[in-house]
Design a protein around this motif. Structure first.
Motif, PDB file in Angstrom:
ATOM      1  N   ASP A 160      23.528  63.249  37.797  1.00 57.73           N
ATOM      2  CA  ASP A 160      22.071  63.109  37.684  1.00 57.73           C
ATOM      3  C   ASP A 160      21.330  63.979  38.691  1.00 57.73           C
ATOM      4  OD1 ASP A 160      22.196  61.406  35.586  1.00 57.73           O
ATOM      5  OD2 ASP A 160      22.152  59.578  36.801  1.00 57.73           O
ATOM      6  N   ARG A 220      23.224  71.387  31.136  1.00 61.48           N
ATOM      7  CA  ARG A 220      24.296  70.390  30.996  1.00 61.48           C
ATOM      8  C   ARG A 220      25.465  70.866  30.128  1.00 61.48           C
ATOM      9  NH1 ARG A 220      23.479  65.208  32.824  1.00 61.48           N
ATOM     10  NH2 ARG A 220      24.788  64.291  31.206  1.00 61.48           N
ATOM     11  N   TRP A 221      25.177  71.721  29.141  1.00 59.22           N
ATOM     12  CA  TRP A 221      26.299  72.147  28.286  1.00 59.22           C
ATOM     13  C   TRP A 221      27.356  72.908  29.089  1.00 59.22           C
ATOM     14  CZ3 TRP A 221      27.580  77.245  27.875  1.00 59.22           C
ATOM     15  CH2 TRP A 221      26.590  78.196  28.125  1.00 59.22           C
ATOM     16  N   TYR A 273      29.918  70.370  30.213  1.00 65.06           N
ATOM     17  CA  TYR A 273      30.913  70.021  29.186  1.00 65.06           C
ATOM     18  C   TYR A 273      31.876  71.182  28.952  1.00 65.06           C
ATOM     19  CZ  TYR A 273      28.470  65.736  28.013  1.00 65.06           C
ATOM     20  OH  TYR A 273      27.928  64.487  28.068  1.00 65.06           O
ATOM     21  N   LEU A 285      34.454  71.093  31.622  1.00 57.62           N
ATOM     22  CA  LEU A 285      35.430  70.025  31.405  1.00 57.62           C
ATOM     23  C   LEU A 285      36.449  70.444  30.345  1.00 57.62           C
ATOM     24  CD1 LEU A 285      33.317  66.742  31.418  1.00 57.62           C
ATOM     25  CD2 LEU A 285      34.719  67.690  33.243  1.00 57.62           C
ATOM     26  N   TRP A 286      35.958  71.104  29.307  1.00 54.13           N
ATOM     27  CA  TRP A 286      36.846  71.569  28.226  1.00 54.13           C
ATOM     28  C   TRP A 286      37.843  72.580  28.782  1.00 54.13           C
ATOM     29  CZ3 TRP A 286      36.813  76.718  26.337  1.00 54.13           C
ATOM     30  CH2 TRP A 286      37.651  76.936  25.249  1.00 54.13           C
ATOM     31  N   ALA A 327      40.435  70.895  30.917  1.00 58.74           N
ATOM     32  CA  ALA A 327      41.429  70.119  30.166  1.00 58.74           C
ATOM     33  C   ALA A 327      42.527  71.030  29.621  1.00 58.74           C
ATOM     34  CB  ALA A 327      40.745  69.364  29.027  1.00 58.74           C
ATOM     35  N   LEU A 328      42.159  72.240  29.209  1.00 64.09           N
ATOM     36  CA  LEU A 328      43.137  73.137  28.589  1.00 64.09           C
ATOM     37  C   LEU A 328      44.160  73.683  29.577  1.00 64.09           C
ATOM     38  CD1 LEU A 328      40.971  75.175  26.112  1.00 64.09           C
ATOM     39  CD2 LEU A 328      42.320  73.135  25.708  1.00 64.09           C
ATOM     40  N   LEU A 372      46.062  72.123  31.243  1.00 60.64           N
ATOM     41  CA  LEU A 372      47.250  71.285  31.125  1.00 60.64           C
ATOM     42  C   LEU A 372      48.343  71.927  30.272  1.00 60.64           C
ATOM     43  CD1 LEU A 372      47.916  68.415  32.114  1.00 60.64           C
ATOM     44  CD2 LEU A 372      47.298  67.614  29.857  1.00 60.64           C
ATOM     45  N   PHE A 373      47.951  72.717  29.295  1.00 63.30           N
ATOM     46  CA  PHE A 373      48.949  73.334  28.409  1.00 63.30           C
ATOM     47  C   PHE A 373      49.942  74.187  29.190  1.00 63.30           C
ATOM     48  CE2 PHE A 373      45.800  72.642  24.945  1.00 63.30           C
ATOM     49  CZ  PHE A 373      46.630  71.939  24.091  1.00 63.30           C
ATOM     50  N   VAL A 385      50.106  78.911  22.461  1.00 57.54           N
ATOM     51  CA  VAL A 385      49.426  77.731  23.010  1.00 57.54           C
ATOM     52  C   VAL A 385      49.487  77.722  24.539  1.00 57.54           C
ATOM     53  CG1 VAL A 385      49.439  75.209  23.110  1.00 57.54           C
ATOM     54  CG2 VAL A 385      49.864  76.373  20.940  1.00 57.54           C
ATOM     55  N   VAL A 390      46.044  80.044  25.323  1.00 53.94           N
ATOM     56  CA  VAL A 390      44.961  79.042  25.385  1.00 53.94           C
ATOM     57  C   VAL A 390      44.428  78.863  26.810  1.00 53.94           C
ATOM     58  CG1 VAL A 390      44.427  76.591  25.101  1.00 53.94           C
ATOM     59  CG2 VAL A 390      45.504  77.851  23.241  1.00 53.94           C
ATOM     60  N   SER A 430      15.024  70.551  29.825  1.00 50.95           N
ATOM     61  CA  SER A 430      15.971  70.159  28.788  1.00 50.95           C
ATOM     62  C   SER A 430      17.087  71.176  28.682  1.00 50.95           C
ATOM     63  CB  SER A 430      15.259  70.072  27.454  1.00 50.95           C
ATOM     64  OG  SER A 430      14.825  71.351  27.111  1.00 50.95           O
ATOM     65  N   VAL A 431      18.010  70.901  27.785  1.00 51.96           N
ATOM     66  CA  VAL A 431      19.119  71.812  27.568  1.00 51.96           C
ATOM     67  C   VAL A 431      18.604  72.983  26.749  1.00 51.96           C
ATOM     68  CG1 VAL A 431      21.431  72.059  26.619  1.00 51.96           C
ATOM     69  CG2 VAL A 431      20.704  69.891  27.585  1.00 51.96           C
TER      70      VAL A 431
END
Lengths: 203, 282
Positions: free
Chosen positions: B182, B191-192, B195, B198-199, B202-203, B205-206, B224, B228, B278-279
């Motif tokens: 916030d 904000r995008w 995200y 974060l995406w 997360a990747l 990890l592969f 992969v 990736v 805003s976004v």
């Protein structure tokens, strides 16, 4: 929150088409699903190349597990939808119970998945047994990680629902956060349905 | 800052309200720092491309075959690795520091988050350096080394590139959560981008899969496991750096407006309208 999500009722202004939840979560969901789509594509390629071997290996997978996961996740997603709609109209007790149900089913999915891995490993089947099981273990494990994050997301969603004021229609910002959590969980569900079709159904 | 000569005075920037911006030096460093991220993508990515090491050969290639191939492209590898060292070490360092600084300044001022972002960025730069050094050493001795030793060095380049994924994941997810907090004013980081971080995190990890497979999509040359996380990391730096460069004037103007609000409350109506609530797009 985007300007397009300002769902102020009765303000006399023509409302823009509302994007559910926070637009940013769609960036995440679409990019994430693209990566899964890539894996599905590679799986399809390998399967077409070694159809007989894949078909033989697939016959050792128990479809009942796949069906159970699908029912569990679909029901869980449905409960989450109901929870969000209850939260929106201010029925917080109901919303909390529904969210708890969705969460319990999410946990049972993860536990059942670990049991299935245990049985496979007990039979001496591992990710290096053959190409089919390489895909089977890797894709379902990546999905299980998504589901585990999703369980955390549902715990957070439940906390946000409990923090709402009872009996009143919820404010747009909190509802946006709650819906964002819901969308992540639906993505987990949607990805599972494709995995179910690819890995558990024999074609 | 003292204005000793007219030239220096000219160089000082004017804000939209006509005030002199006293820290145009800081503004320029922020701008250069953002650009260094774009430079990293071009030079480090170009270095790997120029080295002839891409596409990566399968881990199950016979050592003799691999060594003969690497010997053929020895000088290409040495030049490529030089570029990786410039890009991977220098520019990743400057960019990651700029990111940590700007996250603190425009998104979330937690000192702990800043510290972790600086250290994870440093780790990333050191890993880039090690890739370049080991690649150079491999090419340097390729004609006299036993082929299986050459293959071990070759493995090391890609293992360094892939398997130290946890700090990278921490770096990207922490950036994501700082942007989604916030406290984020959203003037610099919409904000995008949170995200998106974060995406990308997360990747990472592969990459962990690459130690288990000798061929196929999950081995260290796989679609992969290699492409990736590799492409998503480069894409993350590129997208964030473009956002940093393009939104810098707006973010600084909004910040200047805020600090002037503290001093003269009725003076900032014009700047208030610049803030992005805003976004919006980049």
């Amino acid at each position: 929150m985007s300007a397009t999500t300002s769902g102020v009722k009765g303000d006399g202004v023509r409302r823009l088409r509302r994007i559910p939840a926070e637009p940013g979560i769609w960036v995440f969901a679409i990019l994430d699903m693209l990566i899964f789509a890539e894996m599905f594509g590679i799986y399809g390629w390998y399967r077409a190349d070694h159809y007989e071997a894949f078909h033989a290996a697939q016959s050792t997978v128990i479809p009942a597990f796949g069906l159970a996961y699908t029912v569990i996740l679909l029901t869980s997603s449905w409960l989450v939808v109901l929870a969000i709609s209850a939260a929106r109209r201010g029925a917080l007790d109901v919303a909390d119970k529904l969210a708890r149900g969705g969460l319990a089913l999410g946990v049972s999915f993860a536990v059942l998945k670990l049991i299935e891995y245990g049985t496979k490993l007990g039979q001496g089947i591992t990710p290096v047994t053959n190409d089919f099981f390489m895909f089977f273990f890797v894709m379902t494990f990546v999905h299980l990680l998504h589901a585990s994050v999703g369980i955390g997301v549902l715990v957070y969603m439940r906390r946000r629902i409990r923090a709402l004021s009872p009996g009143v229609s919820s404010d747009a910002k909190s509802m946006g956060v709650i819906e964002t959590c819901g969308i992540y969980w639906h993505m987990v569900d949607l990805l599972w349905i494709v995995l179910f079709a690819l890995l558990y159904l024999r074609g | 800052m003292t204005r000793s000569t007219p030239n220096e005075a000219e160089e000082l920037e004017m804000t939209s309200t006509g005030r002199v911006d006293p820290d145009s030096y800081d503004r320029r460093l922020e701008w250069l720092g953002g650009w260094s991220g774009i430079a990293w993508v071009i030079i480090c990515g170009g270095g790997f491309g120029a080295s002839g090491l891409l596409p990566v050969w399968s881990p199950s290639t016979k050592p003799g075959e691999l060594a003969a191939h690497l010997s053929d492209i020895k000088y290409q590898i040495l030049i490529g690795m030089l570029l990786v060292l410039v890009g991977g070490l220098t520019f990743l360092l400057t960019w990651s520091l700029t990111l940590a600084y700007q996250i603190r300044k425009y998104a979330n001022s937690s000192p702990l988050a800043t510290g972790v972002l600086i250290l994870t960025g440093l780790t990333g730069a050191l890993i880039g350096m090690l890739c370049g050094v080991i690649g150079s050493a491999m090419a340097f001795r390729v004609d006299t080394l036993a082929p299986d030793t050459t293959q071990l060095l070759y493995d090391l380049i890609w293992f360094l590139f892939l398997i130290p994924w946890p700090p990278f994941m921490l770096w990207q997810t922490l950036t994501g959560f700082a942007i989604l907090s916030d406290a984020n004013k959203q003037t610099m980081f919409p904000r995008w981008t949170g995200y998106f971080s974060l995406w990308a995190g997360a990747l990472e990890l592969f990459s962990a899969l690459s130690v288990f497979f000798y061929n196929g999509p999950f081995s260290y040359n796989g679609l992969v496991t290699f492409w990736v996380p590799g492409v998503s990391f480069f894409a993350w730096v590129l997208v964030m750096a473009i956002v940093q460069v393009r939104r810098l004037p707006l973010a600084r103007a909004a910040l200047a407006g805020e600090s002037s609000t503290d001093q003269t409350p009725n003076d900032d109506t014009e700047l208030q309208s610049i803030r992005i609530p805003s976004v919006a797009g980049i």
